[in-house]
Design an enzyme around this catalytic site. Structure first.
Site, PDB file in Angstrom:
ATOM      1  N   ARG A  10      18.601  16.397  -7.256  1.00 32.89           N
ATOM      2  CA  ARG A  10      19.185  17.720  -7.459  1.00 32.89           C
ATOM      3  C   ARG A  10      20.471  17.604  -8.272  1.00 32.89           C
ATOM      4  NH1 ARG A  10      21.115  21.274  -2.324  1.00 32.89           N
ATOM      5  NH2 ARG A  10      22.604  19.563  -2.280  1.00 32.89           N
ATOM      6  N   ASP A  60      22.134  33.934   4.439  1.00 34.28           N
ATOM      7  CA  ASP A  60      22.944  32.727   4.331  1.00 34.28           C
ATOM      8  C   ASP A  60      23.284  32.561   2.846  1.00 34.28           C
ATOM      9  OD1 ASP A  60      23.869  30.108   4.040  1.00 34.28           O
ATOM     10  OD2 ASP A  60      22.610  29.348   5.661  1.00 34.28           O
ATOM     11  N   PHE A 104      17.098  26.044   4.985  1.00 34.07           N
ATOM     12  CA  PHE A 104      17.914  24.882   5.344  1.00 34.07           C
ATOM     13  C   PHE A 104      17.727  24.628   6.842  1.00 34.07           C
ATOM     14  CE2 PHE A 104      21.776  22.549   6.306  1.00 34.07           C
ATOM     15  CZ  PHE A 104      21.917  21.723   5.200  1.00 34.07           C
ATOM     16  N   TYR A 121      32.839  24.759   1.350  1.00 33.14           N
ATOM     17  CA  TYR A 121      33.073  23.425   0.777  1.00 33.14           C
ATOM     18  C   TYR A 121      32.154  23.159  -0.412  1.00 33.14           C
ATOM     19  CZ  TYR A 121      29.373  22.775   4.226  1.00 33.14           C
ATOM     20  OH  TYR A 121      28.246  22.950   4.983  1.00 33.14           O
ATOM     21  N   LYS A 122      31.241  24.096  -0.718  1.00 32.43           N
ATOM     22  CA  LYS A 122      30.350  23.897  -1.867  1.00 32.43           C
ATOM     23  C   LYS A 122      31.026  24.508  -3.106  1.00 32.43           C
ATOM     24  CE  LYS A 122      26.340  23.369   1.104  1.00 32.43           C
ATOM     25  NZ  LYS A 122      25.269  24.033   1.864  1.00 32.43           N
TER      26      LYS A 122
HETATM   27  C1  LIG Z   1      25.088  23.602   3.326  1.00 30.56           C
HETATM   28  C2  LIG Z   1      24.274  24.540   4.125  1.00 30.56           C
HETATM   29  C3  LIG Z   1      24.517  24.743   5.492  1.00 30.56           C
HETATM   30  C4  LIG Z   1      25.526  23.909   6.222  1.00 30.56           C
HETATM   31  O1  LIG Z   1      25.810  24.389   7.506  1.00 30.56           O
HETATM   32  P1  LIG Z   1      27.160  23.947   8.247  1.00 30.56           P
HETATM   33  O2  LIG Z   1      26.971  24.438   9.617  1.00 30.56           O
HETATM   34  O3  LIG Z   1      28.294  24.608   7.501  1.00 30.56           O
HETATM   35  O4  LIG Z   1      27.251  22.463   8.156  1.00 30.56           O
HETATM   36  C5  LIG Z   1      23.787  25.722   6.142  1.00 30.56           C
HETATM   37  N1  LIG Z   1      22.851  26.451   5.502  1.00 30.56           N
HETATM   38  C6  LIG Z   1      22.579  26.259   4.186  1.00 30.56           C
HETATM   39  C7  LIG Z   1      21.553  27.099   3.509  1.00 30.56           C
HETATM   40  C8  LIG Z   1      23.273  25.296   3.476  1.00 30.56           C
HETATM   41  O5  LIG Z   1      22.980  25.065   2.190  1.00 30.56           O
END
Ligand SMILES: *Cc1c(COP(=O)(O)O)cnc(C)c1O
Length: 440
Positions: A399, A220, A142, A245-246
């Protein structure tokens, strides 16, 4: 066509049977989903639960409204980051008091990567070896994970000596890179479930391999927490981050979490040394002295309203095992995929078909399925217009996420019928579906 009607009837009977056998089916009624919507985007933003909504009203009206500042003590706001952290700890196989709820994944990455680099440098000094300068990750991680390393590198490399370099490799080359460059790698930073294709890393094997080379490991868990069984303590993972939030349904912008193995807490130092990470914040001393426990990862005042809503959303998980969530997620994923395949097979082949962009086997993927299509964005918009909320990931991925708490198997069939029909009839070519939104 009669054959299609027969297929639709057969699939509906199957879906109803699967609903009946589903031990988690009744949880759907705990959520406040709009009518006529099939929400297959709980992997991006979990929906509102009744408990979360009630808590939002309570925390604003009763706690903030009536108890005002005394709420920090009376309603225990001050301990909310650890209370919530401990609820999350149970879902990710972490020991009590090793998880704290605070900030975002991005900010927590900065804190933990910095702390890991300091630990690694100290180890190198003790061992009289060269300091390790690499953070190993994967190219399609990500973006924020990679960006945070790049930003930290800019800060640390401002002198003459390079102190940090990001090494991002293809997923298939991670093991080889550890073998070849292990002595130069300070941290292995990976996302457990890939956000585009749902590929799952072998967390235990990679952690072991990295440790054998003296590498610290940071996972992560954005797409794993609350939907994949995890055993951070047992696997001796050093650090982890995740969002709430997911799949944890904490609400938009709900604070994230950070995990540090108990054995690392005494020597840990993180650079965002804000007052709430201090040993005695209310002594208001001049010099920073970190708290002994996981509270040392706190920086500033937590967002209490958001964290309270998350706290209520997490209560639903108390009575459910993560392995049941995983079993249902695989079953939804598998049933959806097989509906799409069977419906498509009952028509003549489409000239621009959806192509699977992930592992073919549901049990090998995270809680999602990804399709590739040159018009994936427009297809996603057309789906939304027909009540199926999914998301698009640039450049060409559609997705679909399977959040097991509120989806039924009949939802999977209906979503598959709508998706295949949109693609077959090319309804996505209507001009309104091409307008690009800021958030996809
Ligand atoms: C959703 C997501 C994030 C989001 O990061 P925030 O700092 O909480 O906005 C980070 N890493 C991954 C792998 C994600 O899927």
């Amino acid at each position: 066509m009669p054959s299609n009607h027969k297929l639709a009837a057969d699939l509906l009977a199957k879906a109803k049977k699967l609903n009946q056998e589903d031990p988690l089916a009744s949880f759907k009624s705990e959520f406040l989903l709009p009518q006529n919507v099939i929400y297959v985007d709980g992997n991006s933003l979990g929906p509102l639960s009744k408990a979360a909504k009630n808590r939002a009203v309570e925390v604003v009206e009763q706690q903030w409204g009536n108890s005002l500042i005394s709420s920090w003590n009376v309603h225990d706001w001050i301990n909310l980051p650890t209370t919530v952290g401990n609820k999350i700890a149970k879902l990710i196989g972490a020991a009590p008091n090793t998880v704290i709820c605070c900030d975002s994944i991005s900010v927590n990455l900065f804190k933990l990567l910095s702390a890991a680099l300091l630990l690694s440098a100290k180890q190198a000094a003790d061992d009289k070896t060269d300091a390790r300068t690499l953070i190993l990750s994967q190219k399609d991680n990500f973006p924020t994970d990679l960006y945070m390393v790049q930003g930290l590198g800019q800060l640390l490399n401002s002198g003459t000596q390079t102190k940090l370099e990001l090494m991002s490799v293809d997923s298939k080359d991670i093991t080889r890179s550890i073998e070849e460059h292990g002595h130069r790698i300070a941290v292995l930073m990976l996302t457990h479930v890939n956000f585009r294709n749902g590929d799952i890393h072998d967390l235990q094997a990679l952690t072991e391999l990295a440790h054998a080379k003296g590498i610290l490991v940071l996972w992560d868990l954005a797409h794993s927490a609350g939907v994949l069984p995890l055993a951070l303590e047992e696997c001796e993972v050093d650090f982890a981050v995740g969002c709430t939030y997911k799949y944890l349904n904490g609400g938009p912008g709900a604070p994230g979490f950070a995990y540090v193995a108990e054995r690392l807490l005494p020597d840990l130092q993180q650079p965002l040394s804000g007052w709430l990470g201090h040993k005695k914040p209310f002594d208001f001393e001049h010099d920073y002295e970190k708290a002994a426990g996981i509270e040392q990862l706190l920086c500033g005042t937590p967002s209490i309203i958001s964290m309270s809503v998350l706290d209520a959303a997490l209560d639903m998980f108390e009575t459910i095992s993560v392995s049941d969530l995983r079993a249902k997620s695989i079953a939804l994923n598998d049933f959806f995929q097989s509906c799409v395949e069977q419906i498509n097979a009952s028509y003549s082949p489409s000239d621009s078909p959806l192509v699977l962009a992930c592992n073919e086997q549901a049990q090998m993927r995270g809680s999602q399925i990804s399709y590739k299509h040159p018009h994936a964005y427009a297809i996603c918009q057309a789906l939304i217009s027909e009540g199926v909320i999914s998301d698009f990931r640039s450049p060409d991925i559609l997705r679909i996420g399977f959040s097991p708490l509120f989806l039924h198997f009949t939802d999977m069939l209906n979503a598959a019928l709508i998706l295949t029909s949109i693609v077959r009839t090319k309804r996505y070519t209507q001009p309104q579906f091409l307008i690009k939104n800021k958030v996809t």
